[in-house]
Design a protein around this motif. Structure first.
Motif, PDB file in Angstrom:
ATOM      1  N   GLU A  45       0.820  -1.209   0.000  1.00  0.00           N
ATOM      2  CA  GLU A  45       0.000   0.000   0.000  1.00  0.00           C
ATOM      3  C   GLU A  45       0.858   1.265   0.000  1.00  0.00           C
ATOM      4  N   CYS A  46       2.102   1.117   0.378  1.00  0.00           N
ATOM      5  CA  CYS A  46       3.020   2.253   0.405  1.00  0.00           C
ATOM      6  C   CYS A  46       3.919   2.310  -0.824  1.00  0.00           C
ATOM      7  N   LEU A  47       4.549   1.181  -1.199  1.00  0.00           N
ATOM      8  CA  LEU A  47       5.658   1.211  -2.147  1.00  0.00           C
ATOM      9  C   LEU A  47       5.406   0.538  -3.496  1.00  0.00           C
ATOM     10  N   SER A  48       4.276  -0.102  -3.687  1.00  0.00           N
ATOM     11  CA  SER A  48       4.040  -0.831  -4.930  1.00  0.00           C
ATOM     12  C   SER A  48       3.670   0.108  -6.079  1.00  0.00           C
ATOM     13  N   THR A  49       4.461   0.062  -7.151  1.00  0.00           N
ATOM     14  CA  THR A  49       4.119   0.841  -8.339  1.00  0.00           C
ATOM     15  C   THR A  49       3.037   0.149  -9.171  1.00  0.00           C
ATOM     16  N   TYR A  50       2.653  -1.065  -8.795  1.00  0.00           N
ATOM     17  CA  TYR A  50       1.599  -1.793  -9.500  1.00  0.00           C
ATOM     18  C   TYR A  50       0.219  -1.487  -8.937  1.00  0.00           C
ATOM     19  N   ARG A  51       0.184  -0.750  -7.834  1.00  0.00           N
ATOM     20  CA  ARG A  51      -1.084  -0.320  -7.243  1.00  0.00           C
ATOM     21  C   ARG A  51      -1.269   1.165  -7.505  1.00  0.00           C
ATOM     22  N   ALA A  52      -2.341   1.503  -8.166  1.00  0.00           N
ATOM     23  CA  ALA A  52      -2.598   2.918  -8.470  1.00  0.00           C
ATOM     24  C   ALA A  52      -2.865   3.729  -7.213  1.00  0.00           C
ATOM     25  N   ASP A  53      -3.309   3.054  -6.130  1.00  0.00           N
ATOM     26  CA  ASP A  53      -3.653   3.774  -4.901  1.00  0.00           C
ATOM     27  C   ASP A  53      -2.519   3.794  -3.885  1.00  0.00           C
ATOM     28  N   SER A  54      -1.356   3.221  -4.222  1.00  0.00           N
ATOM     29  CA  SER A  54      -0.251   3.217  -3.264  1.00  0.00           C
ATOM     30  C   SER A  54       0.301   4.622  -3.080  1.00  0.00           C
ATOM     31  N   GLU A  55       1.056   4.807  -2.010  1.00  0.00           N
ATOM     32  CA  GLU A  55       1.634   6.121  -1.745  1.00  0.00           C
ATOM     33  C   GLU A  55       2.587   6.537  -2.852  1.00  0.00           C
ATOM     34  N   ILE A  56       3.421   5.628  -3.304  1.00  0.00           N
ATOM     35  CA  ILE A  56       4.390   5.992  -4.332  1.00  0.00           C
ATOM     36  C   ILE A  56       3.698   6.322  -5.657  1.00  0.00           C
ATOM     37  N   SER A  57       2.638   5.604  -5.994  1.00  0.00           N
ATOM     38  CA  SER A  57       1.909   5.889  -7.237  1.00  0.00           C
ATOM     39  C   SER A  57       1.236   7.252  -7.162  1.00  0.00           C
ATOM     40  N   ARG A  58       0.678   7.574  -6.007  1.00  0.00           N
ATOM     41  CA  ARG A  58       0.042   8.881  -5.856  1.00  0.00           C
ATOM     42  C   ARG A  58       1.077  10.001  -5.908  1.00  0.00           C
ATOM     43  N   PHE A  59       2.259   9.758  -5.326  1.00  0.00           N
ATOM     44  CA  PHE A  59       3.316  10.766  -5.422  1.00  0.00           C
ATOM     45  C   PHE A  59       3.765  10.948  -6.863  1.00  0.00           C
TER      46      PHE A  59
END
Length: 334
Positions: A69-83
């Motif tokens: 939920e924080c670092l996965s670039t495969y999840r559009a809702d992760s923190e890193i994806s949102r950043f």
């Protein structure tokens, strides 16, 4: 591409816990707990001796979900994806900041050979691999958005100073995950364990009396087969290689570990780099950096960084498979 091969069938070790008297068992009689599952597009394996056979799979799976939920670039809702879609981000979980800290440390140490802003180039490589359309002509424009110097952060938040710069922690996130899980086990009072995620691992203590944990290193010429094995205790290990995930186009070979300075994976004699360090995140990041740096530069780097050990597999000018190991690990290779 992760090149560690897990050797199963490890022998239990004695351990004591707070508030209880250890049962009157001999060291080798303490039963081993084995956990496994899927995470981060790969698998994990965890072993630890425990007289009370405590099963930590549920909390471990919960930790793995939170890291994604924080670092996965495969999840559009992760923190890193949102950043990556925004200009700044305020941390919501405790995992973003430590990975940025380690990235900055290794970016500086390797003079930019390790750079987590390489994501635009990685995406271009993957698109070229699927479509076989030439993507090299776009490299110069993509390099405009690569550079960790465009990332600023503190313990609270992270900001990009240039639009369209994006982060990708795949080169060290699995190693970091191993460290997080190892720290969790230590908080439960365990003093002997093996934690492995996708080939990156960290071991503490002995697997049995006088016996360290034993791990295999893959043979690049025979993927799935062993080149050698290593005995490790109280250390972490990670392997990277360019010999599986690559493709050829117009007479050129493109590997998935991309040089963030040039935009390409340059041909080099170095096929595989296995790094031994105090923590798995450090080992994971340097293993990737060494594939970018190549054989000669990596050997020079290791002579002045004695805190690291490495086992390198390369091809010589006669196309023969050769290996080199640092002095600190030679005695533990078999």
């Amino acid at each position: 591409m992760k090149g560690a091969v897990l050797l199963i069938g490890l022998v239990p070790v004695f351990i004591s816990f707070w508030g209880k008297q250890t049962p009157p068992q001999r060291l080798a009689e303490v039963p081993m707990v084995s956990l496994e599952g899927e995470a981060q597009g790969t698998t994990y394996h965890i072993k630890y001796p425990d007289a009370w056979q405590r099963n930590f799979k549920r909390p471990i799976d919960s930790i793995l979900v939170t890291i994604d939920e924080c670092l996965s670039t495969y999840r559009a809702d992760s923190e890193i994806s949102r950043f990556n879609r925004a200009e700044s981000h305020r941390f919501e979980r405790p995992y973003f900041y430590p990975v940025l800290q380690k990235s900055a440390e290794i970016y500086q140490a390797t003079n930019g050979a390790f750079d987590p802003t390489v994501k635009p180039l990685v995406e271009a490589y993957e698109l070229g691999k699927k479509s076989r359309d030439p993507w090299q002509t776009n490299v110069d424009s993509l390099l405009d958005y690569v550079g960790f110097q465009y990332i600023q952060f503190d313990a609270v938040s992270v900001t990009k100073t240039k639009k369209n710069v994006r982060l990708d922690f795949n080169a060290l996130a699995q190693g970091y995950t191993v460290d997080v899980l190892a720290d969790y086990l230590e908080k439960q009072g365990l003093t002997s364990y093996m934690v492995e995620v996708g080939g990156e691992l960290r071991c503490r203590g002995e697997r049995s009396v006088g016996q360290w944990w034993k791990v295999g290193i893959e043979n690049p010429a025979k993927p799935g087969g062993l080149q050698t094995t290593a005995r490790i205790a109280n250390r972490a290990m990670a392997t990277s290689g360019n010999y599986r995930n690559y493709y050829r186009q117009n007479g050129e070979t493109f590997g998935h570990i991309i040089n963030p300075k040039t935009g390409f994976s340059r041909p080099d004699a170095l096929l595989s780099a296995t790094v031994f360090a105090n923590d798995a995140m450090t080992a994971d990041a340097f293993a990737t950096a060494f594939l970018v740096m190549g054989l000669d530069e990596t050997k020079r780097f290791l002579t002045s960084h004695r805190e690291l050990d490495a086992f390198l597999i390369y091809r010589n000018e006669k196309n023969e498979l050769k290996t080199v190991a640092t002095d600190g690990i030679k005695a533990f290779m078999e």
